[in-house]
Design an enzyme around this catalytic site. Structure first.
Site, PDB file in Angstrom:
ATOM      1  N   ASN A  75       1.192  -1.465   0.533  1.00 53.94           N
ATOM      2  CA  ASN A  75       0.526   0.185   0.253  1.00 53.94           C
ATOM      3  C   ASN A  75       0.756   1.170  -0.294  1.00 53.94           C
ATOM      4  O   ASN A  75       0.208   2.374  -0.627  1.00 53.94           O
ATOM      5  CB  ASN A  75      -1.197   0.141   0.776  1.00 53.94           C
ATOM      6  CG  ASN A  75      -2.114  -1.097   0.645  1.00 53.94           C
ATOM      7  OD1 ASN A  75      -2.819  -0.814  -0.041  1.00 53.94           O
ATOM      8  ND2 ASN A  75      -2.347  -2.221   1.500  1.00 53.94           N
TER       9      ASN A  75
ATOM     10  N   LEU B 114      -3.209   2.550  17.826  1.00 52.32           N
ATOM     11  CA  LEU B 114      -2.622   4.192  18.708  1.00 52.32           C
ATOM     12  C   LEU B 114      -2.979   4.485  19.451  1.00 52.32           C
ATOM     13  O   LEU B 114      -4.546   4.616  20.039  1.00 52.32           O
ATOM     14  CB  LEU B 114      -2.529   5.053  17.325  1.00 52.32           C
ATOM     15  CG  LEU B 114      -1.529   4.790  16.425  1.00 52.32           C
ATOM     16  CD1 LEU B 114      -1.818   5.821  15.115  1.00 52.32           C
ATOM     17  CD2 LEU B 114       0.064   5.078  16.745  1.00 52.32           C
TER      18      LEU B 114
ATOM     19  N   HIS C  62      -8.248  -0.601   5.612  1.00 55.01           N
ATOM     20  CA  HIS C  62      -8.881  -2.353   6.276  1.00 55.01           C
ATOM     21  C   HIS C  62      -9.012  -3.049   4.954  1.00 55.01           C
ATOM     22  O   HIS C  62     -10.155  -2.679   3.912  1.00 55.01           O
ATOM     23  CB  HIS C  62     -10.652  -2.129   7.710  1.00 55.01           C
ATOM     24  CG  HIS C  62      -9.921  -2.846   7.354  1.00 55.01           C
ATOM     25  ND1 HIS C  62      -9.500  -3.849   9.272  1.00 55.01           N
ATOM     26  CD2 HIS C  62     -11.857  -4.075   7.563  1.00 55.01           C
ATOM     27  CE1 HIS C  62     -10.595  -5.191   9.036  1.00 55.01           C
ATOM     28  NE2 HIS C  62     -11.394  -4.629   8.187  1.00 55.01           N
TER      29      HIS C  62
ATOM     30  N   GLU D 148      -9.697   5.485  18.820  1.00 54.41           N
ATOM     31  CA  GLU D 148      -9.419   5.139  19.396  1.00 54.41           C
ATOM     32  C   GLU D 148      -9.939   3.428  20.003  1.00 54.41           C
ATOM     33  O   GLU D 148      -8.944   2.477  19.599  1.00 54.41           O
ATOM     34  CB  GLU D 148     -10.223   5.235  20.540  1.00 54.41           C
ATOM     35  CG  GLU D 148      -8.977   6.061  22.124  1.00 54.41           C
ATOM     36  CD  GLU D 148      -8.944   6.241  22.921  1.00 54.41           C
ATOM     37  OE1 GLU D 148      -9.104   6.321  24.105  1.00 54.41           O
ATOM     38  OE2 GLU D 148     -10.264   7.577  23.039  1.00 54.41           O
TER      39      GLU D 148
ATOM     40  N   ASP E 107     -10.580  -0.298  14.021  1.00 51.70           N
ATOM     41  CA  ASP E 107     -11.678   0.063  12.811  1.00 51.70           C
ATOM     42  C   ASP E 107     -12.724   1.357  12.993  1.00 51.70           C
ATOM     43  O   ASP E 107     -13.279   0.505  12.556  1.00 51.70           O
ATOM     44  CB  ASP E 107     -12.169  -1.183  12.130  1.00 51.70           C
ATOM     45  CG  ASP E 107     -10.845  -2.103  12.312  1.00 51.70           C
ATOM     46  OD1 ASP E 107      -9.792  -1.860  11.019  1.00 51.70           O
ATOM     47  OD2 ASP E 107     -10.286  -3.253  12.107  1.00 51.70           O
TER      48      ASP E 107
ATOM     49  N   GLU F 132      -7.827  -2.363  -2.718  1.00 52.46           N
ATOM     50  CA  GLU F 132      -6.802  -0.791  -1.727  1.00 52.46           C
ATOM     51  C   GLU F 132      -5.617  -0.205  -1.969  1.00 52.46           C
ATOM     52  O   GLU F 132      -5.733   1.325  -1.866  1.00 52.46           O
ATOM     53  CB  GLU F 132      -5.768  -2.165  -1.122  1.00 52.46           C
ATOM     54  CG  GLU F 132      -6.808  -2.650   0.521  1.00 52.46           C
ATOM     55  CD  GLU F 132      -6.198  -3.839   0.783  1.00 52.46           C
ATOM     56  OE1 GLU F 132      -5.242  -2.979   1.959  1.00 52.46           O
ATOM     57  OE2 GLU F 132      -6.346  -5.223   1.018  1.00 52.46           O
TER      58      GLU F 132
HETATM   59  C1  GRF Z   1      -2.772  -4.866   4.253  1.00 55.26           C
HETATM   60  O1  GRF Z   1      -4.319  -5.436   3.240  1.00 55.26           O
HETATM   61  C2  GRF Z   1      -4.036  -3.773   4.723  1.00 55.26           C
HETATM   62  O2  GRF Z   1      -4.888  -3.434   4.051  1.00 55.26           O
HETATM   63  C3  GRF Z   1      -3.465  -3.942   5.772  1.00 55.26           C
HETATM   64  O3  GRF Z   1      -2.926  -5.096   6.106  1.00 55.26           O
HETATM   65  C4  GRF Z   1      -2.700  -5.223   4.405  1.00 55.26           C
HETATM   66  C5  GRF Z   1      -0.953  -4.508   4.698  1.00 55.26           C
HETATM   67  O4  GRF Z   1       0.225  -4.597   3.637  1.00 55.26           O
HETATM   68  N1  GRF Z   1      -3.673  -3.338   6.397  1.00 55.26           N
HETATM   69  P1  GRF Z   1       0.966  -4.211   2.980  1.00 55.26           P
HETATM   70  O5  GRF Z   1       2.471  -3.908   4.051  1.00 55.26           O
HETATM   71  O6  GRF Z   1       0.523  -2.957   2.623  1.00 55.26           O
HETATM   72  O7  GRF Z   1       1.206  -4.304   1.540  1.00 55.26           O
END
Ligand code: GRF
Length: 196
Positions: free
Chosen positions: A17, A90, A106, A144, A147, A177
């Site tokens: 990501n 966090l 997420h 807090e 998700d 994503e």
């Molecule tokens: C992704 O699926 C993201 O949605 C989740 O953790 C994973 C991280 O993948 N929070 P990367 O490290 O970005 O490859």
């Protein structure tokens, strides 16, 4: 444009990501200035280095991470924090200080398949076990509750009959994503600059 929002990306793992943010043409209102990892061996740090972005490793234990991270963000004049595969929750002080300025991706359609313990492949295993036909990804503000913050963007992805957790994870990343996170990051940076 007078100035761009300064972005820090928090990571714990492979950083695909983060790579999507680095490669995106969408982010016009912000610049990637800092990558912070709670794992010294996160591959994401190599991606940051290759892109010429400053990388920092902070300890994973206790409240030390939050305290040091806040110092780092302040000394780097960071405006917006993007959690991209960051496997720590966090604390209140951090979230309050950066209220409406921390976002997370997420890999499911919140409020389904989210909350405590729902991360990585576990999400896709749960999706397949429940037999839903549609899943996806969500970018949301961080508060807090795990998700629990306000939803910014969502995108749906079809679950196919012979999906495994790994094939589904890959499709959710490719179709949702990696597209959604740059779009949401731009949106949040733009709103931040407009409000200033
Ligand atoms: C992704 O699926 C993201 O949605 C989740 O953790 C994973 C991280 O993948 N929070 P990367 O490290 O970005 O490859």
């Amino acid at each position: 444009m007078l100035r761009k929002a300064r972005i820090a990306v928090f990571v714990s793992g492979s950083g695909t990501n983060l790579q999507a943010l680095i490669d995106s043409d969408e982010i016009k209102s912000g610049e990637l200035c800092l990558v912070v990892s709670n794992k010294a061996d996160a591959y994401a740090l190599k991606r940051a280095e290759a892109a010429g972005i400053r990388g920092e490793v902070l300890p994973s234990k206790g409240t030390e991470f939050d305290r040091r991270a806040l110092e780092l963000l302040e000394s780097n004049n960071i405006d917006i924090v993007v959690l991209a595969g960051f496997l720590r929750v966090l604390g209140k002080e951090f979230v309050d200080r950066y209220e409406n300025r921390v976002i997370n991706i997420h890999p499911a359609l919140i409020p389904s398949f989210c909350g405590k313990g729902m991360y990585g492949l576990k999400v896709h295993e749960a999706v397949l076990e429940r037999g839903v036909r549609i899943t996806g990804a969500t970018v949301h503000y961080v508060n807090e509750a795990a998700d629990g913050g306000e939803i910014i963007l969502q995108r749906a992805v079809e679950v196919l009959p012979d999906d495994t957790p790994l094939t589904l994870q890959r499709r959710v990343m490719e179709e949702a994503e990696w597209k959604l996170l740059p779009l949401a990051t731009e949106l949040v940076c733009k709103m931040y600059l407009e409000d200033k």
